[in-house]
Design a protein around this motif. Structure first.
Motif, mmCIF file in Angstrom:
data_model
loop_
_atom_site.group_PDB
_atom_site.id
_atom_site.type_symbol
_atom_site.label_atom_id
_atom_site.label_comp_id
_atom_site.label_asym_id
_atom_site.label_seq_id
_atom_site.Cartn_x
_atom_site.Cartn_y
_atom_site.Cartn_z
ATOM 1 N N ILE A 108 0.843 -1.207 0.000
ATOM 2 C CA ILE A 108 0.000 0.000 0.000
ATOM 3 C C ILE A 108 0.871 1.246 0.000
ATOM 4 O O ILE A 108 0.608 2.211 -0.728
ATOM 5 C CB ILE A 108 -0.933 -0.026 1.232
ATOM 6 C CG1 ILE A 108 -2.031 -1.077 1.043
ATOM 7 C CG2 ILE A 108 -1.553 1.349 1.472
ATOM 8 C CD1 ILE A 108 -2.876 -1.307 2.281
ATOM 9 N N ALA A 148 1.104 4.054 -2.942
ATOM 10 C CA ALA A 148 0.728 5.433 -2.640
ATOM 11 C C ALA A 148 1.791 6.413 -3.114
ATOM 12 O O ALA A 148 1.473 7.472 -3.672
ATOM 13 C CB ALA A 148 0.503 5.596 -1.138
ATOM 14 N N ILE A 207 -3.775 7.301 2.370
ATOM 15 C CA ILE A 207 -4.023 5.961 2.907
ATOM 16 C C ILE A 207 -4.992 6.123 4.068
ATOM 17 O O ILE A 207 -4.683 6.780 5.059
ATOM 18 C CB ILE A 207 -2.717 5.299 3.389
ATOM 19 C CG1 ILE A 207 -1.736 5.140 2.225
ATOM 20 C CG2 ILE A 207 -3.014 3.942 4.023
ATOM 21 C CD1 ILE A 207 -0.348 4.672 2.640
ATOM 22 N N ARG A 249 -15.977 1.021 3.327
ATOM 23 C CA ARG A 249 -15.626 0.288 2.112
ATOM 24 C C ARG A 249 -16.551 0.662 0.960
ATOM 25 O O ARG A 249 -16.107 0.848 -0.183
ATOM 26 C CB ARG A 249 -15.678 -1.223 2.362
ATOM 27 C CG ARG A 249 -15.111 -2.049 1.206
ATOM 28 C CD ARG A 249 -15.135 -3.541 1.520
ATOM 29 N NE ARG A 249 -14.378 -3.836 2.720
ATOM 30 C CZ ARG A 249 -14.871 -4.448 3.781
ATOM 31 N NH1 ARG A 249 -16.159 -4.798 3.809
ATOM 32 N NH2 ARG A 249 -14.123 -4.704 4.826
ATOM 33 N N HIS A 296 -15.544 4.051 -0.199
ATOM 34 C CA HIS A 296 -14.254 3.983 -0.881
ATOM 35 C C HIS A 296 -14.397 3.428 -2.293
ATOM 36 O O HIS A 296 -13.694 3.860 -3.222
ATOM 37 C CB HIS A 296 -13.282 3.112 -0.074
ATOM 38 C CG HIS A 296 -11.947 2.976 -0.722
ATOM 39 N ND1 HIS A 296 -11.515 1.806 -1.315
ATOM 40 C CD2 HIS A 296 -10.944 3.885 -0.914
ATOM 41 C CE1 HIS A 296 -10.317 1.981 -1.817
ATOM 42 N NE2 HIS A 296 -9.944 3.228 -1.590
ATOM 43 N N GLU A 302 -12.853 5.004 -5.683
ATOM 44 C CA GLU A 302 -12.078 4.234 -6.667
ATOM 45 C C GLU A 302 -12.704 4.334 -8.049
ATOM 46 O O GLU A 302 -11.999 4.515 -9.052
ATOM 47 C CB GLU A 302 -12.017 2.769 -6.244
ATOM 48 C CG GLU A 302 -10.925 2.442 -5.266
ATOM 49 C CD GLU A 302 -10.743 0.938 -5.121
ATOM 50 O OE1 GLU A 302 -9.604 0.520 -4.908
ATOM 51 O OE2 GLU A 302 -11.748 0.208 -5.208
ATOM 52 N N ALA A 318 -4.782 3.783 -6.698
ATOM 53 C CA ALA A 318 -3.963 3.877 -5.489
ATOM 54 C C ALA A 318 -3.815 5.303 -4.987
ATOM 55 O O ALA A 318 -3.189 5.513 -3.941
ATOM 56 C CB ALA A 318 -2.578 3.281 -5.744
ATOM 57 N N GLN A 338 -6.356 4.891 -1.018
ATOM 58 C CA GLN A 338 -6.413 3.491 -0.605
ATOM 59 C C GLN A 338 -7.012 3.370 0.793
ATOM 60 O O GLN A 338 -6.797 4.230 1.651
ATOM 61 C CB GLN A 338 -5.009 2.885 -0.606
ATOM 62 C CG GLN A 338 -4.355 2.858 -1.988
ATOM 63 C CD GLN A 338 -2.980 2.244 -1.926
ATOM 64 O OE1 GLN A 338 -2.820 1.017 -1.960
ATOM 65 N NE2 GLN A 338 -1.967 3.083 -1.836
#
Length: 413
Positions: free
Chosen positions: A4, A8, A140, A152, A155, A159, A170, A173
């Motif tokens: 991750i 990033a 992040i 989630r 998110h 995305e 990314a 994330q």
């Protein structure tokens, strides 16, 4: 976590060069996805709420966790407000020329990779993602276990927006595990990848982040906010502001936790304000003078003046004028948000200038301590730090700067 971090850093390099139109396209697609997927987001939120109720999570934390149609509409609108904000990246904030002909500019640049650790507020996922995206920062996100399904789902909207705008997924994330060890590793093991950490949550979380982080931290410990009712306050306004500051949303950091009333107006103002709070379902903990007003008032302890309740509880006391009010705030406050209610502009200016908090208001509720209400679209949090960023942390507060120096062959003698 290492993967991750590496992703990033790579994404941050791309995002720092992304034009405003591309970033705005990603945000517009994200807002559209939030509206299109609202059924799935609300279903995910119900899973979180059900699990939280089984764990007997407090009412204030449940209120912060809950999403509904109105709050989802506000999330989408907040993202669109970020679109409307000027892009700070590359903007020259100062420029000058030296006698030797060197031309110097100070321009805003992204911080780089921002780590954000938060608890039960799923809207932080979208707010933080949108603000970091607009300011050119990869981020992040590590949300709390209580809100993992809601975070989630939000998110996934972020995305989707990134991919539709042909930006790396990314760029934003979400740490996919709820293990507390992930927080420790993010704080202490990823300084190679992170440029700054922003905690958003309770006192224990922020204290842990400050203690363990190996990179700079932007955050606040708590919001012990005050409302001071001055001798020259309009009574109706004082009642309205005190009630709103405490009871509109008790679980936010801008909620008033202490009520201070000038002794000079106690005979006319104290009882109506205290009873309005009690009648609205607020527990009042007061000094001896406040307890005389109503038998429902409980005795305040010394600890009450320091406490951020995040609940329908307020501490109340009489003070001897504005100087005593300022002294109380200086001693017990957390330098977050304070309010004075008065029609006397001289007293108001004294309060505004002398109270050393991130936000100081005159004749307005402390619940306005919010980046959206400041016209910043959204916020990652309210910083009580005294360096880099203070108050609402929005797009411009997520930047640093560098100097561009242009010459014509100059050398230093």
């Amino acid at each position: 976590m290492e993967g991750i971090g590496r992703a990033a850093v790579a994404a941050a390099a791309v995002l720092a060069r992304a034009p405003t139109a591309q970033k705005n396209a990603a945000l517009a697609a994200t807002a559209a996805a939030v509206r299109e997927r609202r059924g799935a987001i609300l279903a995910a939120n119900q899973r979180d709420l059900s699990a939280a109720r089984q764990l007997r999570v407090s009412g204030a934390r449940l209120e912060r966790l809950q999403l509904d149609e109105q709050r989802l509409a506000a999330i989408a609108a907040s993202i669109e407000q970020v679109i409307a904000l000027p892009d700070p990246i590359g903007r020259a904030v100062a420029q000058w020329q030296r006698p030797n002909g060197l031309r110097i500019e100070r321009v805003l640049v992204p911080l780089g990779v921002v780590g954000i650790i938060y608890e039960s507020r799923p809207n932080v996922t979208s707010d933080a993602g949108a603000l970091c995206l607009k300011s050119g920062n990869a981020t992040i996100l590590r949300g709390g276990s209580e809100s993992r399904h809601s975070s989630r789902a939000l998110h996934e909207c972020l995305e989707s927006g990134l991919l539709r705008a042909e930006l790396p997924a990314a760029c934003i994330q979400l740490v996919p595990v709820s293990d507390r060890a992930a927080v420790g590793y993010l704080l202490a093991g990823m300084s190679e990848y992170l440029d700054v950490i922003v905690p958003r949550g309770g006192k224990s979380l922020v204290e842990r982040v400050r203690r363990e982080a190996r990179v700079p931290v932007i955050g606040h410990l708590e919001g012990n906010c005050h409302v001071y009712i001055d001798r020259d306050a309009d009574l109706a306004m004082a009642c309205t502001i005190a009630l709103n500051a405490k009871m509109r949303r008790t679980g936010i950091c801008g909620a008033a936790e202490t009520l201070l009333v000038d002794r000079a107006c106690a005979a006319t103002h104290l009882a109506p304000v205290v009873r309005a709070l009690l009648d609205a379902g607020c527990e009042v903990r007061g000094d001896a003078a406040v307890r005389e007003v109503d038998a429902r008032v409980l005795a305040a302890t010394e600890q009450d003046w320091y406490t951020e309740y995040l609940d329908a509880i307020i501490a109340a006391r009489l003070v001897d004028g504005v100087d005593a009010a300022i002294a109380h705030i200086t001693r017990y406050g957390s330098a977050h948000t304070e309010c004075i209610v008065t029609e006397n502009t001289v007293t108001a200016e004294a309060f505004l200038q002398r109270v050393d908090s991130a936000i100081v208001l005159h004749n307005a509720s402390t619940q306005f301590a919010d980046g959206g209400e400041f016209g910043m679209g959204a916020e990652i949090g309210i910083s009580t730090d005294r360096f880099h960023a203070r108050g609402p942390v929005g797009v411009e507060q997520l930047t640093s700067y560098k100097y561009l120096v242009r010459g014509s062959g100059q050398v230093r003698p």
